[in-house]
Scaffold this motif. Structure first.
Motif, PDB file in Angstrom:
ATOM      1  N   ILE A 152       1.049  -1.066   0.104  1.00  0.00           N
ATOM      2  CA  ILE A 152      -0.310  -0.126   0.127  1.00  0.00           C
ATOM      3  C   ILE A 152       1.185   1.213   0.039  1.00  0.00           C
ATOM      4  O   ILE A 152       0.421   2.475  -1.044  1.00  0.00           O
ATOM      5  CB  ILE A 152      -0.996  -0.005   1.173  1.00  0.00           C
ATOM      6  N   SER A 153       1.896   1.504   0.478  1.00  0.00           N
ATOM      7  CA  SER A 153       2.478   2.276   1.222  1.00  0.00           C
ATOM      8  C   SER A 153       3.591   2.454  -0.709  1.00  0.00           C
ATOM      9  O   SER A 153       3.494   3.771  -1.077  1.00  0.00           O
ATOM     10  CB  SER A 153       4.040   1.975   1.664  1.00  0.00           C
ATOM     11  N   GLY A 154       3.542   1.309  -0.894  1.00  0.00           N
ATOM     12  CA  GLY A 154       4.482   1.432  -2.521  1.00  0.00           C
ATOM     13  C   GLY A 154       3.543   1.979  -3.721  1.00  0.00           C
ATOM     14  O   GLY A 154       3.847   2.660  -4.193  1.00  0.00           O
ATOM     15  N   ILE A 155       1.891   1.555  -3.749  1.00  0.00           N
ATOM     16  CA  ILE A 155       0.954   2.105  -4.787  1.00  0.00           C
ATOM     17  C   ILE A 155       0.647   4.085  -4.570  1.00  0.00           C
ATOM     18  O   ILE A 155       0.337   4.689  -5.146  1.00  0.00           O
ATOM     19  CB  ILE A 155       0.428   1.275  -4.084  1.00  0.00           C
ATOM     20  N   THR A 156       0.960   3.989  -3.436  1.00  0.00           N
ATOM     21  CA  THR A 156       1.038   5.209  -3.167  1.00  0.00           C
ATOM     22  C   THR A 156       1.873   6.137  -3.719  1.00  0.00           C
ATOM     23  O   THR A 156       1.441   7.057  -4.096  1.00  0.00           O
ATOM     24  CB  THR A 156       1.242   5.460  -0.908  1.00  0.00           C
ATOM     25  N   GLN A 209      -2.242  10.642  -0.162  1.00  0.00           N
ATOM     26  CA  GLN A 209      -1.014  10.339   0.793  1.00  0.00           C
ATOM     27  C   GLN A 209      -1.995  10.494   1.883  1.00  0.00           C
ATOM     28  O   GLN A 209      -1.235   8.948   2.931  1.00  0.00           O
ATOM     29  CB  GLN A 209       0.191  11.794   0.596  1.00  0.00           C
ATOM     30  N   PHE A 210      -2.422  10.817   2.395  1.00  0.00           N
ATOM     31  CA  PHE A 210      -3.426  10.962   3.600  1.00  0.00           C
ATOM     32  C   PHE A 210      -3.659   9.472   3.291  1.00  0.00           C
ATOM     33  O   PHE A 210      -3.983   8.773   4.115  1.00  0.00           O
ATOM     34  CB  PHE A 210      -4.586  11.705   4.029  1.00  0.00           C
ATOM     35  N   ILE A 211      -5.063   9.054   2.599  1.00  0.00           N
ATOM     36  CA  ILE A 211      -5.102   7.731   2.368  1.00  0.00           C
ATOM     37  C   ILE A 211      -4.802   6.869   2.040  1.00  0.00           C
ATOM     38  O   ILE A 211      -4.346   5.830   3.016  1.00  0.00           O
ATOM     39  CB  ILE A 211      -6.201   8.489   0.651  1.00  0.00           C
ATOM     40  N   GLY A 212      -3.155   6.367   1.526  1.00  0.00           N
ATOM     41  CA  GLY A 212      -2.422   5.983   1.794  1.00  0.00           C
ATOM     42  C   GLY A 212      -1.665   5.684   3.011  1.00  0.00           C
ATOM     43  O   GLY A 212      -1.273   4.766   3.085  1.00  0.00           O
TER      44      GLY A 212
END
Length: 222
Positions: A152-156, A209-212
């Motif tokens: 998830i961090s990567g897709i963000t 960024q916040f959602i991720g």
């Protein structure tokens, strides 16, 4: 106050441009996630010590990923014009930008997926193997869930890069805030329009960024 700071900004046009940017970003992020996850899995599983260890497959996949990562996005759009025209029936508009966005974003995300998978504790995988789990079970029940926060961090990170790509695509008529800033702001010397488009893009980046970050933290606590 607003009219004094941004006298040439028309909110109806801005709303439409923002929608186009959000549309391109959302669809391309989904496509990038699916394609990048597949490529990343192949890179990891076919690599040294992987469950599908295969030097040729790993080399071919890595070469494909590296080639498309190395091509500047503006050039990639031009190279994909024939493919885009065949697939979408046009080379202009938000929809026409999607193939280039996905092809440009997926290799970048694939490397982040590979890194995330390599961080999974080997002991967990060995334990699953010792219990007789099949490869499919190990991948979908152990490997992917364990690496999900990093994925998830990567897709963000990739999504934020794709927002920048949409602005670049706008320069050649893909629509969105990049298109509006260039054709209706820069070319007309209405720099208040450019500034307002920039503010909106920054806001979109902060939202993604916040959602991720929120999703990654939630998954990390599970």
């Amino acid at each position: 106050m607003f009219e004094k700071l941004f006298p040439n900004v028309k909110m109806e046009d801005m709303v439409e441009a923002t929608y186009e940017t959000l549309y391109m970003t959302a669809v391309s992020v989904f496509g990038t996630f699916v394609l990048g996850l597949m490529l990343g899995l192949v890179l990891y599983l076919s690599g040294p010590g992987g469950m599908w260890q295969n030097k040729i497959l790993n080399w071919l996949t890595a070469s494909l990923v590296n080639v498309f990562r190395a091509i500047p996005f503006i050039i990639l759009i031009l190279l994909l014009f024939p493919f885009t025209d065949f697939l979408m029936g046009t080379i202009r508009g938000p929809g026409a930008a999607l193939p280039a966005l996905i092809v440009g974003g997926a290799p970048f995300y694939a490397r982040l997926v590979e890194i995330a998978l390599k961080e999974v504790d080997k002991g967990v995988l060995e334990a699953a193997k010792s219990m007789g789990a099949k490869y499919r079970t190990i991948i979908f029940k152990v490997l992917l869930p364990e690496s999900m926060p990093a994925l998830i961090s990567g897709i963000t990170v990739t999504a934020i890069a794709l927002i920048g790509y949409t602005a670049v695509a706008g320069v050649i008529g893909a629509g969105g805030l990049g298109d509006f800033a260039y054709f209706y702001g820069f070319q007309r010397r209405d720099f208040d329009v450019v500034a307002f488009c920039t503010i909106l893009i920054v806001i979109i980046v902060f939202i993604f960024q916040f959602i991720g970050d929120f999703a990654s933290r939630k998954l990390d606590k599970r």
